[in-house]
Design a protein around this motif. Structure first.
Motif, PDB file in Angstrom:
ATOM      1  N   ILE A  30       5.330  17.150   9.994  1.00 21.63           N
ATOM      2  CA  ILE A  30       6.781  16.995   9.856  1.00 21.63           C
ATOM      3  C   ILE A  30       7.189  17.018   8.394  1.00 21.63           C
ATOM      4  CG2 ILE A  30       8.706  15.421  10.281  1.00 21.63           C
ATOM      5  CD1 ILE A  30       7.067  14.282  12.599  1.00 21.63           C
ATOM      6  N   ILE A  31       6.446  16.291   7.588  1.00 20.47           N
ATOM      7  CA  ILE A  31       6.776  16.191   6.167  1.00 20.47           C
ATOM      8  C   ILE A  31       5.474  16.346   5.382  1.00 20.47           C
ATOM      9  CG2 ILE A  31       6.636  13.676   6.177  1.00 20.47           C
ATOM     10  CD1 ILE A  31       8.986  13.710   4.186  1.00 20.47           C
ATOM     11  N   ASP A  32       5.422  17.348   4.553  1.00 20.81           N
ATOM     12  CA  ASP A  32       4.168  17.679   3.883  1.00 20.81           C
ATOM     13  C   ASP A  32       4.064  17.140   2.463  1.00 20.81           C
ATOM     14  OD1 ASP A  32       6.213  19.303   3.101  1.00 20.81           O
ATOM     15  OD2 ASP A  32       4.963  21.076   2.821  1.00 20.81           O
ATOM     16  N   GLU A  33       5.064  16.427   1.993  1.00 15.65           N
ATOM     17  CA  GLU A  33       5.048  15.966   0.611  1.00 15.65           C
ATOM     18  C   GLU A  33       4.767  14.471   0.490  1.00 15.65           C
ATOM     19  OE1 GLU A  33       9.870  15.875   0.387  1.00 15.65           O
ATOM     20  OE2 GLU A  33       8.826  17.665  -0.225  1.00 15.65           O
ATOM     21  N   ILE A  34       3.897  13.949   1.338  1.00 14.54           N
ATOM     22  CA  ILE A  34       3.534  12.531   1.286  1.00 14.54           C
ATOM     23  C   ILE A  34       2.622  12.302   0.083  1.00 14.54           C
ATOM     24  CG2 ILE A  34       2.346  10.651   2.458  1.00 14.54           C
ATOM     25  CD1 ILE A  34       3.114  11.957   5.113  1.00 14.54           C
ATOM     26  N   LEU A  35       3.008  11.339  -0.768  1.00 16.47           N
ATOM     27  CA  LEU A  35       2.208  11.028  -1.940  1.00 16.47           C
ATOM     28  C   LEU A  35       1.269   9.852  -1.687  1.00 16.47           C
ATOM     29  CD1 LEU A  35       4.975  11.258  -4.681  1.00 16.47           C
ATOM     30  CD2 LEU A  35       3.339  13.023  -4.007  1.00 16.47           C
ATOM     31  N   GLU A  36       1.831   8.759  -1.162  1.00 13.17           N
ATOM     32  CA  GLU A  36       1.034   7.550  -0.946  1.00 13.17           C
ATOM     33  C   GLU A  36       1.372   6.938   0.405  1.00 13.17           C
ATOM     34  OE1 GLU A  36       1.765   4.686  -4.016  1.00 13.17           O
ATOM     35  OE2 GLU A  36       1.601   6.180  -5.600  1.00 13.17           O
ATOM     36  N   VAL A  37       0.347   6.353   1.043  1.00  9.95           N
ATOM     37  CA  VAL A  37       0.525   5.620   2.292  1.00  9.95           C
ATOM     38  C   VAL A  37      -0.231   4.310   2.153  1.00  9.95           C
ATOM     39  CG1 VAL A  37       0.148   5.612   4.781  1.00  9.95           C
ATOM     40  CG2 VAL A  37       0.645   7.762   3.613  1.00  9.95           C
ATOM     41  N   GLN A  47      -2.866 -14.048  18.916  1.00 10.83           N
ATOM     42  CA  GLN A  47      -3.133 -12.615  19.091  1.00 10.83           C
ATOM     43  C   GLN A  47      -1.935 -11.724  18.781  1.00 10.83           C
ATOM     44  OE1 GLN A  47      -6.191 -11.353  19.611  1.00 10.83           O
ATOM     45  NE2 GLN A  47      -6.814 -13.469  19.307  1.00 10.83           N
ATOM     46  N   ARG A  48      -1.222 -12.027  17.700  1.00 12.17           N
ATOM     47  CA  ARG A  48      -0.150 -11.144  17.222  1.00 12.17           C
ATOM     48  C   ARG A  48      -0.765 -10.172  16.227  1.00 12.17           C
ATOM     49  NH1 ARG A  48       5.541 -13.217  15.802  1.00 12.17           N
ATOM     50  NH2 ARG A  48       4.984 -11.809  14.137  1.00 12.17           N
ATOM     51  N   HIS A  49      -0.746  -8.897  16.559  1.00 11.79           N
ATOM     52  CA  HIS A  49      -1.297  -7.853  15.697  1.00 11.79           C
ATOM     53  C   HIS A  49      -0.120  -7.120  15.065  1.00 11.79           C
ATOM     54  CE1 HIS A  49      -5.510  -8.130  17.143  1.00 11.79           C
ATOM     55  NE2 HIS A  49      -4.889  -8.697  18.171  1.00 11.79           N
ATOM     56  N   ILE A  50      -0.010  -7.241  13.751  1.00 13.32           N
ATOM     57  CA  ILE A  50       1.123  -6.669  13.022  1.00 13.32           C
ATOM     58  C   ILE A  50       0.623  -5.494  12.191  1.00 13.32           C
ATOM     59  CG2 ILE A  50       2.947  -7.123  11.347  1.00 13.32           C
ATOM     60  CD1 ILE A  50       2.566 -10.127  12.077  1.00 13.32           C
ATOM     61  N   ALA A  51       1.260  -4.349  12.391  1.00  9.15           N
ATOM     62  CA  ALA A  51       0.977  -3.167  11.579  1.00  9.15           C
ATOM     63  C   ALA A  51       2.225  -2.853  10.768  1.00  9.15           C
ATOM     64  CB  ALA A  51       0.603  -1.985  12.458  1.00  9.15           C
ATOM     65  N   GLU A  52       2.037  -2.739   9.470  1.00  3.93           N
ATOM     66  CA  GLU A  52       3.134  -2.447   8.559  1.00  3.93           C
ATOM     67  C   GLU A  52       2.711  -1.217   7.764  1.00  3.93           C
ATOM     68  OE1 GLU A  52       5.337  -5.026   5.083  1.00  3.93           O
ATOM     69  OE2 GLU A  52       3.966  -6.016   6.456  1.00  3.93           O
ATOM     70  N   VAL A  53       3.646  -0.294   7.520  1.00  2.00           N
ATOM     71  CA  VAL A  53       3.298   0.899   6.766  1.00  2.00           C
ATOM     72  C   VAL A  53       4.401   1.199   5.751  1.00  2.00           C
ATOM     73  CG1 VAL A  53       4.313   2.569   8.389  1.00  2.00           C
ATOM     74  CG2 VAL A  53       2.435   3.270   6.931  1.00  2.00           C
ATOM     75  N   ASN A  54       3.969   1.608   4.558  1.00  2.00           N
ATOM     76  CA  ASN A  54       4.863   2.056   3.489  1.00  2.00           C
ATOM     77  C   ASN A  54       4.437   3.475   3.137  1.00  2.00           C
ATOM     78  OD1 ASN A  54       6.243  -0.461   3.122  1.00  2.00           O
ATOM     79  ND2 ASN A  54       4.368  -1.207   2.163  1.00  2.00           N
ATOM     80  N   ILE A  55       5.367   4.404   3.214  1.00  2.19           N
ATOM     81  CA  ILE A  55       5.062   5.803   2.918  1.00  2.19           C
ATOM     82  C   ILE A  55       5.976   6.266   1.796  1.00  2.19           C
ATOM     83  CG2 ILE A  55       5.042   8.153   3.807  1.00  2.19           C
ATOM     84  CD1 ILE A  55       4.405   7.014   6.545  1.00  2.19           C
ATOM     85  N   LYS A  56       5.375   6.783   0.743  1.00  2.00           N
ATOM     86  CA  LYS A  56       6.134   7.272  -0.404  1.00  2.00           C
ATOM     87  C   LYS A  56       5.999   8.794  -0.450  1.00  2.00           C
ATOM     88  CE  LYS A  56       6.497   6.833  -5.380  1.00  2.00           C
ATOM     89  NZ  LYS A  56       5.883   6.287  -6.589  1.00  2.00           N
ATOM     90  N   THR A  57       7.156   9.462  -0.471  1.00  2.00           N
ATOM     91  CA  THR A  57       7.179  10.913  -0.631  1.00  2.00           C
ATOM     92  C   THR A  57       7.805  11.234  -1.979  1.00  2.00           C
ATOM     93  OG1 THR A  57       9.358  11.211   0.379  1.00  2.00           O
ATOM     94  CG2 THR A  57       7.459  11.187   1.873  1.00  2.00           C
ATOM     95  N   ARG A  58       7.973  12.514  -2.257  1.00  2.00           N
ATOM     96  CA  ARG A  58       8.583  12.884  -3.533  1.00  2.00           C
ATOM     97  C   ARG A  58      10.019  12.382  -3.635  1.00  2.00           C
ATOM     98  NH1 ARG A  58       9.302  18.346  -5.301  1.00  2.00           N
ATOM     99  NH2 ARG A  58       9.570  18.848  -3.126  1.00  2.00           N
ATOM    100  N   ARG A  59      10.737  12.355  -2.509  1.00  2.00           N
ATOM    101  CA  ARG A  59      12.156  12.024  -2.546  1.00  2.00           C
ATOM    102  C   ARG A  59      12.523  10.721  -1.855  1.00  2.00           C
ATOM    103  NH1 ARG A  59      13.253  17.971  -0.913  1.00  2.00           N
ATOM    104  NH2 ARG A  59      13.447  18.938  -2.947  1.00  2.00           N
TER     105      ARG A  59
END
Length: 182
Positions: A30-37, A47-59
Motif C-alpha cells: 500500500i505504501i512503499d516509503e516506510i522508513l521506521e517501524v 492476560q491483556r496482550h497489547i500491541a502498539e505500533v508506530n510507523i514513520k514514512t517520509r511524509r
C-alpha cells in the motif's frame, strides 16, 4: 526500513517476530516509503496482550494500539487499524481552483500530501468525534456535575437561556464557563 520490536513483560520469540514482519509486508504493498517501524508488545495482568505500533514514512507518522487475549490477534488487529489509516489518508484529496489564461476556472484535484508539502506543515485532522446529549440544567448544576466527574468539560443546555453552554476544568483548579454571545 528498520523494524524494532520491544517487549514489555514478554519475550520476543522468533515466531512472534516473523509474524509481525510478515504482516507488515502487506503494508508495503500500500505504501512503499516506510522508513521506521516500532512495535511495542506488552502483556499485563489478566492476560491483556497489547500491541502498539508506530510507523514513520517520509511524509506521515501512524500510530495504533490494540488489546486482546492473544498477542498474535493484537498484532494482526493493530496492523489492520494502521492499514485503514493509510488507505484513508491516500483517499483524501483537496480540490483547488486555478484560472486559465482566458479567465475560466479549472478545478484540479491534488492529494493532501502535495498540499502539505506546499504548506510545509501538517494540516490538523479530526481524530475523534463525540456526540453529546445536551441536558437542560442551570450553570450551578453543571459546575457541580463537572466538579464531581473525571471529565474535563461538560456541554449542556442552559435552563435559563435555552442555549448550548460549556463548563470546563481549568488548570488552576477552578471551573470555566463558556456561553455564546446573544
Amino acid at each position: 526500513m528498520s523494524v524494532d520490536i520491544t517487549g514489555r513483560h514478554i519475550e520476543i520469540t522468533e515466531p512472534l517476530r516473523k509474524f509481525a514482519t510478515d504482516r507488515l509486508e502487506r503494508l508495503r504493498g500500500i505504501i512503499d516509503e516506510i522508513l521506521e517501524v516500532h512495535f511495542i508488545l506488552t502483556v499485563e495482568k489478566h492476560q491483556r496482550h497489547i500491541a502498539e505500533v508506530n510507523i514513520k514514512t517520509r511524509r506521515d507518522f501512524y500510530h495504533a494500539e490494540e488489546v486482546s487475549a492473544d498477542m498474535y490477534t493484537s498484532i494482526a488487529a493493530v496492523l489492520d487499524k494502521v492499514e485503514k489509516q493509510i488507505l484513508k489518508d491516500k483517499e483524501r484529496s483537496v480540490a483547488r481552483k486555478r484560472h486559465n489564461n482566458n479567465g475560466s476556472e479549472v478545478i484540479t484535484t491534488t492529494s493532501i500530501l502535495e498540499v502539505e508539502e506546499a504548506l510545509g506543515d501538517r494540516l490538523p485532522r479530526i481524530i475523534r468525534n463525540n456526540e453529546v446529549a445536551a441536558k437542560p440544567m442551570s450553570v450551578d448544576d453543571a459546575a457541580v456535575q463537572i466538579g464531581d466527574s473525571d471529565r474535563d468539560f461538560l456541554v449542556f443546555r442552559n435552563a435559563d437561556t435555552e442555549r448550548l453552554n460549556v463548563v470546563y476544568k481549568r488548570k488552576d483548579g477552578n471551573i470555566g464557563w463558556i456561553e455564546p454571545e446573544a
